[in-house]
Design a protein around this motif. Structure first.
Motif, PDB file in Angstrom:
ATOM      1  N   THR A 134       0.863  -1.179   0.000  1.00 50.86           N
ATOM      2  CA  THR A 134       0.000   0.000   0.000  1.00 50.86           C
ATOM      3  C   THR A 134       0.896   1.225   0.000  1.00 50.86           C
ATOM      4  O   THR A 134       1.853   1.299   0.769  1.00 50.86           O
ATOM      5  CB  THR A 134      -0.916   0.019   1.243  1.00 50.86           C
ATOM      6  OG1 THR A 134      -1.721  -1.168   1.239  1.00 50.86           O
ATOM      7  CG2 THR A 134      -1.817   1.244   1.241  1.00 50.86           C
ATOM      8  N   TYR A 136       1.190   5.599   0.138  1.00 50.35           N
ATOM      9  CA  TYR A 136       0.505   6.717   0.793  1.00 50.35           C
ATOM     10  C   TYR A 136       1.016   8.040   0.242  1.00 50.35           C
ATOM     11  O   TYR A 136       2.215   8.202   0.009  1.00 50.35           O
ATOM     12  CB  TYR A 136       0.761   6.679   2.302  1.00 50.35           C
ATOM     13  CG  TYR A 136       0.266   5.416   2.943  1.00 50.35           C
ATOM     14  CD1 TYR A 136      -1.044   5.322   3.403  1.00 50.35           C
ATOM     15  CD2 TYR A 136       1.093   4.315   3.077  1.00 50.35           C
ATOM     16  CE1 TYR A 136      -1.513   4.149   3.985  1.00 50.35           C
ATOM     17  CE2 TYR A 136       0.641   3.136   3.654  1.00 50.35           C
ATOM     18  CZ  TYR A 136      -0.665   3.060   4.100  1.00 50.35           C
ATOM     19  OH  TYR A 136      -1.124   1.896   4.666  1.00 50.35           O
ATOM     20  N   SER A 147      -4.412   6.882  -0.232  1.00 54.14           N
ATOM     21  CA  SER A 147      -3.680   5.618  -0.171  1.00 54.14           C
ATOM     22  C   SER A 147      -4.191   4.737  -1.299  1.00 54.14           C
ATOM     23  O   SER A 147      -5.345   4.859  -1.721  1.00 54.14           O
ATOM     24  CB  SER A 147      -3.854   4.940   1.188  1.00 54.14           C
ATOM     25  OG  SER A 147      -5.194   4.592   1.403  1.00 54.14           O
ATOM     26  N   ARG A 149      -3.277   0.830  -3.768  1.00 48.05           N
ATOM     27  CA  ARG A 149      -2.533  -0.399  -4.031  1.00 48.05           C
ATOM     28  C   ARG A 149      -2.432  -0.565  -5.540  1.00 48.05           C
ATOM     29  O   ARG A 149      -3.219   0.034  -6.279  1.00 48.05           O
ATOM     30  CB  ARG A 149      -3.251  -1.583  -3.399  1.00 48.05           C
ATOM     31  CG  ARG A 149      -3.328  -1.479  -1.866  1.00 48.05           C
ATOM     32  CD  ARG A 149      -4.202  -2.558  -1.282  1.00 48.05           C
ATOM     33  NE  ARG A 149      -3.612  -3.863  -1.492  1.00 48.05           N
ATOM     34  CZ  ARG A 149      -3.019  -4.577  -0.529  1.00 48.05           C
ATOM     35  NH1 ARG A 149      -2.971  -4.112   0.682  1.00 48.05           N
ATOM     36  NH2 ARG A 149      -2.502  -5.757  -0.784  1.00 48.05           N
TER      37      ARG A 149
END
Length: 168
Positions: A134, A136, A147, A149
């Motif tokens: 992940t 940020y 955030s 992925r």
């Protein structure tokens, strides 16, 4: 008898400290993801057109600065409409560089918090990292702005409020 034990304890402590220091200096940098082999082309992305305000930005070019990140990361310039490869294992970000009138594409590979300088206006990112990490994006006070992925999509993003990016 106590002097011998004290000397042994000190020597043992020094030996343990030496081993820990050796481990620190021999360990490589942490990676955000497992890299593909260097021959892998990665995903080819097309740089979008110049931002709407690029014309007014070019008139301020004398006072303009190139965008950068700290710690430094590999980057390339891409003219609007040209292609750039985002290799597997990288978080690729693009910000307009008013000093060259091109996109500057940063390849954030090593796991780190990258502090941005002179990132202004619209841009984009593509997350080609592996391993389900992940990432940020942070604002001035360290607050999380976004955030995400890896998802196989090129995303537009306004870099103006961004102060840092963590790719892992």
């Amino acid at each position: 008898m106590h002097g011998v034990r004290a000397r042994r304890s000190i020597l043992g402590l020094i030996g343990a400290l030496a081993l820990m220091l050796a481990a620190v200096f021999t360990a490589g940098p942490a990676q955000a993801a497992v890299a593909s082999d260097d021959g892998a082309a990665g995903l080819v992305l097309t740089a979008p057109p110049a931002p709407q305000d690029a014309q007014s930005a070019s008139t301020r070019a004398a006072a303009a600065n190139s965008p950068s990140v700290s710690p430094s990361a590999r980057s390339v310039h891409a003219a609007p409409g040209t292609t750039v490869s985002c290799p597997s294992g990288n978080l690729c970000t693009a910000v307009w560089d008013p000093t060259t009138n091109n996109w500057e594409v940063f390849f954030l590979y090593s796991c780190n918090r990258y502090y941005t300088s002179y990132w202004d206006g619209s841009g984009w990112y593509y997350d080609a990292q592996t391993g389900g990490v992940t990432s940020y994006i942070y604002g001035q006070s360290g607050n999380v702005l976004h955030s995400f992925r890896p998802d196989s999509a090129q995303h537009a993003y306004n870099w103006t409020p961004v102060w840092s990016i963590r790719n892992c």
